[in-house]
Design a protein around this motif. Structure first.
Motif, mmCIF file in Angstrom:
data_model
loop_
_atom_site.group_PDB
_atom_site.id
_atom_site.type_symbol
_atom_site.label_atom_id
_atom_site.label_comp_id
_atom_site.label_asym_id
_atom_site.label_seq_id
_atom_site.Cartn_x
_atom_site.Cartn_y
_atom_site.Cartn_z
ATOM 1 N N SER A 1 0.877 -1.162 0.000
ATOM 2 C CA SER A 1 0.000 0.000 0.000
ATOM 3 C C SER A 1 0.914 1.212 0.000
ATOM 4 N N ASP B 1 -3.516 7.517 -3.207
ATOM 5 C CA ASP B 1 -3.167 6.402 -2.318
ATOM 6 C C ASP B 1 -3.764 5.123 -2.891
ATOM 7 N N PHE C 1 -3.412 0.533 -3.234
ATOM 8 C CA PHE C 1 -2.888 -0.701 -2.642
ATOM 9 C C PHE C 1 -3.126 -1.825 -3.643
ATOM 10 N N LYS D 1 -6.980 3.295 -2.379
ATOM 11 C CA LYS D 1 -7.145 2.941 -0.954
ATOM 12 C C LYS D 1 -8.190 3.861 -0.340
ATOM 13 N N HIS E 1 -2.490 2.334 5.730
ATOM 14 C CA HIS E 1 -1.652 1.634 4.746
ATOM 15 C C HIS E 1 -1.338 0.210 5.228
ATOM 16 N N ALA F 1 -4.394 -1.909 4.473
ATOM 17 C CA ALA F 1 -4.555 -2.102 3.029
ATOM 18 C C ALA F 1 -3.510 -3.078 2.486
ATOM 19 N N ALA G 1 -11.833 -3.844 0.089
ATOM 20 C CA ALA G 1 -11.453 -2.633 0.834
ATOM 21 C C ALA G 1 -12.689 -1.895 1.348
#
Ligand code: NAP
Length: 299
Positions: A64, A80, A82, A104, A110, A113, A258
């Protein structure tokens, strides 16, 4: 950049944190500044030389991070993301194709993820794409406390299944807490004696466990294994199917998983967070075969 490389296969000692060339993204790829990477058994299997890996290699598949440079539609610098990388993820920078990453959600760290891609997508594909699990059916997850297994328990439950998990005594409360309806402690009971009439058996353990799941299936049921050759002959004789799943990354599945995590419907268990410089210890822990959830490396 700094990265963890192997120049030869062997024990965790062959993992070296050192200077490496920054990878260059091709068309349709992005360069990602990695914030977290997770450890999967496939990483230490590659390190041991059990899979074909051209050397030297940066290991690691799950990351991530933040897009540093985009050569692909739909992703821009600063996003961002992942997912599952090309090359290696145990590094300050990694490259990925856009069909193996997703944005993400802001609600996910992070670390969370990075723990999702390989384990999460494998659990999803085994239960639904291969196993065809439907509402009201019974799923047995062998290795329910592991990286793949802990996602599988929660996905099967969310899909309206009745879920039986297997693991050792110390993971009973953990697996029941993920929503499993029943738990078989393999240190006390033989799963073949304890369970029957299962629609979908998912084997994440391998070894003798794979074969032991054939008798627990209902007629016409399916055994999906990710950790062994499928016992096809025994399955045929028993009137069931046994299949090997090899995970293929999907950005849609990543995004869906997610969302479930961000919405609080699925929990990502991270048993250990270690800095990338401690990768040798992370591999030793993973190789013990008794990780609860995932081990994450921070970069
Ligand atoms: N084919 C594919 O595409 C694919 C994809 C992903 C993973 N895999 C493979 O699938 C396997 C599992 O991956 P993973 O990431 O989930 O591994 P993992 O996180 O290392 O799994 C560890 C878990 O296995 C449990 N376990 C160990 N022996 C057990 C037994 N006899 N019965 C029940 N549970 C047992 C442990 O529970 P206790 O501590 O309670 O024993 C522990 O929680 C690995 O071999 C991996 O390489 C294949």
């Amino acid at each position: 950049m700094q990265a963890v490389l192997i120049h030869e296969t062997g024990s965790p000692d062959v993992l070296h944190y050192e200077e490496a060339d920054r990878p260059e993204p091709g068309d349709g790829q992005v360069l990602i500044r990695v914030h977290a990477a997770s450890v999967n058994p496939t990483d230490w299997k590659a390190r041991r030389g059990l899979s074909e890996t051209p050397l030297p290699a940066v290991l690691g598949k799950d990351i991530s991070g933040t897009v540093e440079l985009s050569r692909a539609d739909g992703f821009a610098e600063g996003d961002d993301v992942f997912g599952y990388v090309v090359g290696g993820g145990y590094a300050e920078f990694a490259i990925a194709s856009t069909d193996t990453i997703a944005k993400k959600p802001a609600g996910l760290s992070h670390e969370q993820a990075a723990a999702i891609p390989l384990a999460g997508m494998t659990a999803w594909q085994a239960l639904f794409d291969r196993g065809g699990l439907e509402r009201g059916q019974t799923a047995l997850i062998a290795g329910a406390a592991g990286g793949v297994g802990h996602f599988a328990v929660q996905f099967a439950k969310l899909a309206g299944g009745r879920v039986i998990g297997t693991g050792s005594s110390r993971n009973r409360d953990f697996v029941l807490g993920l929503g499993a309806d029943e738990y078989v402690d393999y240190t006390e009971q033989d799963v073949g004696q304890a369970v029957s009439a299962v629609d979908v058996a998912f084997d994440t353990v391998g070894g003798d466990t794979t074969q032991s799941l054939v008798p627990i299936l209902r007629d016409g049921g399916i055994l999906v294994t990710i950790a062994n050759a499928p016992p096809e002959e025994a399955a045929r004789a028993r009137g069931v199917r046994a299949e090997l799943l090899v995970m293929g990354p999907s950005s849609e599945q990543l995004a869906r998983i997610a969302e479930l995590v961000a919405g609080g419907e699925v929990r990502v268990e991270i048993s250990q967070v270690l800095p990338l410089t401690e990768v040798q210890q992370a591999h030793q822990l993973s190789e013990s075969g008794h990780t609860r959830g995932k081990i994450v490396l921070t970069v």
